[in-house]
Write a protein that holds these residues in place. Structure first.
Motif, mmCIF file in Angstrom:
data_model
loop_
_atom_site.group_PDB
_atom_site.id
_atom_site.type_symbol
_atom_site.label_atom_id
_atom_site.label_comp_id
_atom_site.label_asym_id
_atom_site.label_seq_id
_atom_site.Cartn_x
_atom_site.Cartn_y
_atom_site.Cartn_z
ATOM 1 N N VAL A 65 0.853 -1.181 0.000
ATOM 2 C CA VAL A 65 0.000 0.000 0.000
ATOM 3 C C VAL A 65 0.892 1.235 0.000
ATOM 4 C CG1 VAL A 65 -1.796 1.273 1.232
ATOM 5 C CG2 VAL A 65 -1.818 -1.227 1.252
ATOM 6 N N ARG A 66 0.619 2.162 -0.918
ATOM 7 C CA ARG A 66 1.438 3.363 -1.032
ATOM 8 C C ARG A 66 0.538 4.595 -1.113
ATOM 9 N NH1 ARG A 66 6.512 1.538 -4.878
ATOM 10 N NH2 ARG A 66 6.504 -0.664 -4.284
ATOM 11 N N SER A 67 1.141 5.773 -0.955
ATOM 12 C CA SER A 67 0.398 7.017 -1.106
ATOM 13 C C SER A 67 1.286 8.034 -1.804
ATOM 14 C CB SER A 67 -0.062 7.545 0.250
ATOM 15 O OG SER A 67 1.001 8.194 0.915
ATOM 16 N N ALA A 68 0.692 9.170 -2.154
ATOM 17 C CA ALA A 68 1.431 10.238 -2.821
ATOM 18 C C ALA A 68 2.060 11.206 -1.826
ATOM 19 C CB ALA A 68 0.511 10.987 -3.777
ATOM 20 N N LYS A 69 2.100 10.829 -0.542
ATOM 21 C CA LYS A 69 2.730 11.675 0.466
ATOM 22 C C LYS A 69 4.235 11.429 0.462
ATOM 23 C CE LYS A 69 -1.386 11.777 3.389
ATOM 24 N NZ LYS A 69 -1.971 11.405 4.698
ATOM 25 N N VAL A 70 4.866 11.811 -0.636
ATOM 26 C CA VAL A 70 6.298 11.633 -0.828
ATOM 27 C C VAL A 70 6.876 12.953 -1.332
ATOM 28 C CG1 VAL A 70 6.116 9.163 -1.318
ATOM 29 C CG2 VAL A 70 5.940 10.812 -3.198
ATOM 30 N N GLU A 71 8.180 13.076 -1.283
ATOM 31 C CA GLU A 71 8.815 14.277 -1.818
ATOM 32 C C GLU A 71 8.576 14.354 -3.321
ATOM 33 O OE1 GLU A 71 10.163 16.671 -0.214
ATOM 34 O OE2 GLU A 71 10.177 15.774 1.787
ATOM 35 N N PRO A 72 8.193 15.517 -3.845
ATOM 36 C CA PRO A 72 7.916 15.621 -5.284
ATOM 37 C C PRO A 72 9.192 15.609 -6.114
ATOM 38 C CG PRO A 72 7.747 17.770 -4.265
ATOM 39 C CD PRO A 72 7.960 16.787 -3.135
#
Length: 208
Positions: free
Chosen positions: A72-79
């Motif tokens: 499970v992943r999300s887009a809460k990562v460094e751009p």
């Protein structure tokens, strides 16, 4: 996800933007964009994983995926800044990271689906690499013998031929998800219904 009775997978959905994206103007330079209103600190986004626990390609093989494991992943990562500074990209799967896993496949479908209160997706499996991203509501997904709570923004990868089902997490509530799949099946092949194995962990949000 296929043939859900009563679903309407083609309603439009407009995802919310992050604070960084709202502040972005293509007329500004990359440096200007990455500063906040005070001009001293960059906009930051945070991984949903604890420090030091972020998935690395070396942890999961050249493809960046572990077979039959809950992912499970999300887009809460460094751009990542792309296209001459005009675009911020929040990679959930980095470019080329699933090349080996998808060689010989085709894009099977792109859709949104919804499960009403009390409904559950009939357990099944198929020779497709499938992805669900939760848009609204909360869901519990089971892949093989592992269960996981999914909330808006979560993207779950369902491995090829993994038995799986999904259902609303809370009584009286529904959920809506975006879904797509890369398939290795022959033309007009469909899912195979099955029974799920006994889960080794049971998610119960009502008792949480």
């Amino acid at each position: 996800m296929r043939g859900l009775p009563g679903s309407n997978p083609f309603l439009s959905f407009a995802p919310s933007r992050t604070a960084c994206a709202r502040a972005y103007s293509p007329r500004k330079s990359n440096t200007d964009f990455l500063k906040n209103q005070s001009g001293s600190e960059p906009c930051r986004s945070f991984s949903s994983q604890p420090p030091g626990k972020r998935a690395k390609l070396s942890d999961t093989g050249a493809s960046g995926l572990e077979e039959k494991k809950m992912d499970v992943r999300s887009a809460k990562v460094e751009p990542t800044i792309e296209h001459e500074g005009s675009c911020l990209t929040y990679f959930m799967f980095p470019k080329e990271s699933v090349r080996n896993n998808t060689m010989g496949s085709y894009l099977e479908y792109v859709a949104e689906f919804e499960l009403k209160p009390g409904a559950s997706l009939h357990p099944h499996y198929h020779d497709s690499m499938e992805f669900y991203r939760i848009l609204e509501g909360e869901a519990i997904i089971q892949i093989e013998d592992e269960q996981r709570l999914l909330t808006p923004g979560d993207l779950v990868h369902i491995p090829r031929n993994a038995r799986h089902s999904i259902w609303p997490a809370r009584a009286g509530e529904s959920f809506r998800a975006f879904s797509f799949a890369a398939s290795f099946m022959a033309e007009n092949a469909g899912p195979i219904n099955c029974e799920l194995p006994a889960p080794r962990n049971v998610v119960d949000v009502e008792r949480a």
